[in-house]
Design a protein around this motif. Structure first.
Motif, PDB file in Angstrom:
ATOM      1  N   MET A  15      36.636  49.316  40.596  1.00 17.53           N
ATOM      2  CA  MET A  15      37.633  50.391  40.672  1.00 17.53           C
ATOM      3  C   MET A  15      38.988  49.844  41.104  1.00 17.53           C
ATOM      4  O   MET A  15      40.026  50.182  40.510  1.00 17.53           O
ATOM      5  CB  MET A  15      37.151  51.469  41.646  1.00 17.53           C
ATOM      6  N   ALA A  16      38.989  48.983  42.131  1.00 17.81           N
ATOM      7  CA  ALA A  16      40.249  48.399  42.597  1.00 17.81           C
ATOM      8  C   ALA A  16      40.863  47.510  41.516  1.00 17.81           C
ATOM      9  O   ALA A  16      42.081  47.538  41.282  1.00 17.81           O
ATOM     10  CB  ALA A  16      40.013  47.607  43.879  1.00 17.81           C
ATOM     11  N   PHE A  77      36.946  38.069  45.785  1.00 19.97           N
ATOM     12  CA  PHE A  77      36.622  37.371  44.542  1.00 19.97           C
ATOM     13  C   PHE A  77      36.345  38.357  43.413  1.00 19.97           C
ATOM     14  O   PHE A  77      36.750  38.143  42.272  1.00 19.97           O
ATOM     15  CB  PHE A  77      35.407  36.467  44.749  1.00 19.97           C
ATOM     16  N   THR A  78      35.669  39.456  43.720  1.00 21.46           N
ATOM     17  CA  THR A  78      35.344  40.453  42.702  1.00 21.46           C
ATOM     18  C   THR A  78      36.607  41.058  42.108  1.00 21.46           C
ATOM     19  O   THR A  78      36.741  41.186  40.883  1.00 21.46           O
ATOM     20  CB  THR A  78      34.461  41.562  43.309  1.00 21.46           C
ATOM     21  N   VAL A  79      37.540  41.444  42.965  1.00 20.77           N
ATOM     22  CA  VAL A  79      38.788  42.048  42.484  1.00 20.77           C
ATOM     23  C   VAL A  79      39.606  41.028  41.689  1.00 20.77           C
ATOM     24  O   VAL A  79      40.160  41.348  40.632  1.00 20.77           O
ATOM     25  CB  VAL A  79      39.605  42.594  43.676  1.00 20.77           C
ATOM     26  N   PHE A  80      39.680  39.801  42.177  1.00 27.20           N
ATOM     27  CA  PHE A  80      40.430  38.760  41.478  1.00 27.20           C
ATOM     28  C   PHE A  80      39.854  38.508  40.083  1.00 27.20           C
ATOM     29  O   PHE A  80      40.588  38.422  39.096  1.00 27.20           O
ATOM     30  CB  PHE A  80      40.401  37.476  42.309  1.00 27.20           C
ATOM     31  N   PHE A  81      38.549  38.391  39.995  1.00 28.54           N
ATOM     32  CA  PHE A  81      37.890  38.110  38.714  1.00 28.54           C
ATOM     33  C   PHE A  81      38.038  39.279  37.748  1.00 28.54           C
ATOM     34  O   PHE A  81      38.418  39.096  36.584  1.00 28.54           O
ATOM     35  CB  PHE A  81      36.415  37.798  38.973  1.00 28.54           C
ATOM     36  N   LEU A  82      37.756  40.482  38.217  1.00 30.59           N
ATOM     37  CA  LEU A  82      37.747  41.638  37.323  1.00 30.59           C
ATOM     38  C   LEU A  82      39.147  42.103  36.945  1.00 30.59           C
ATOM     39  O   LEU A  82      39.323  42.698  35.872  1.00 30.59           O
ATOM     40  CB  LEU A  82      36.967  42.788  37.967  1.00 30.59           C
ATOM     41  N   THR A  83      40.142  41.852  37.784  1.00 24.67           N
ATOM     42  CA  THR A  83      41.509  42.213  37.410  1.00 24.67           C
ATOM     43  C   THR A  83      41.933  41.452  36.167  1.00 24.67           C
ATOM     44  O   THR A  83      42.489  42.027  35.215  1.00 24.67           O
ATOM     45  CB  THR A  83      42.482  41.913  38.562  1.00 24.67           C
TER      46      THR A  83
END
Length: 202
Positions: A15-16, A77-83
């Motif tokens: 979501m972020a 890491f999740t936000v960085f990867f998915l962005t």
């Protein structure tokens, strides 16, 4: 416990990341670089203040407290990867859904999230490995012997043997720790490869 923390990490992180990748608003770059900075911050530096925060919130020696810490630990890491992954997806599909009357929430969950499946599976496996093998956080925040996680049990088993050398028990524990990771990778290896190479030829 890892399943709950992984679900929370993927939900909040996706979501972020979607908002950071698709919307323009004041402070967007600052928030993004805060997440990126969290990747370079060693968790060992936060152990002492984190311990007192958890103690003041009565979350020490609880599984739900450990789940919240795992989620916060994995979010950068999740936000960085998915962005980066959401930026590679075509915006025309989301625009068509909005024109047809879908809300932003429905567009995210029913249109964009299924399209991001390869990236979600890839980052989910990386998070699963990190949370499954995590030892430092539960050692500091979960000192109750009745609520120890698998990594703590394996270290305690190895330390309790001293010079006895009960290798059969130790390797049995290692197999138990390794099998879920191996099974997840075998099941989703194609999605992992697709997620890591997505956008490479764009």
């Amino acid at each position: 416990m890892v399943g709950c923390s992984l679900l929370g990490t993927m939900l909040l992180g996706s979501m972020a990341a979607y908002v950071l990748a698709r919307f323009e608003f004041p402070g967007k770059r600052f928030i993004y670089f805060m997440f990126v900075g969290g990747m370079s911050f060693p968790i060992i530096l936060a152990l002492v203040p984190l311990f007192f925060v958890m103690k003041n919130m009565s979350l020490l020696n609880t599984f739900h407290g450990l789940i919240l810490v795992y989620i916060a630990y994995s979010l950068p890491f999740t936000v960085f990867f998915l962005t980066s992954f959401f930026k590679t997806l075509p915006s025309s599909v989301a625009e068509a859904a909005l024109i047809d009357g879908a809300s932003h929430t429905r567009t995210f969950f029913q249109v964009m999230l299924p399209m991001a499946k390869p990236g979600l599976i890839s980052v989910g496996i990386f998070n699963f490995l990190g949370q499954w093998n995590q030892y430092m956080l539960p050692t500091v925040l979960n000192t109750d012997e009745d609520k120890r996680v698998l990594t703590q049990g394996l270290v305690q088993l190895a330390a309790s043997q001293q010079y006895k050398g009960d290798w059969s028990a130790l390797f049995a524990g290692l197999v138990l720790a390794m099998l879920p990771v191996l099974a997840v990778y075998i099941l989703f290896q194609r999605q992992v490869q697709a997620g890591l190479t997505a956008g490479a030829l764009k």
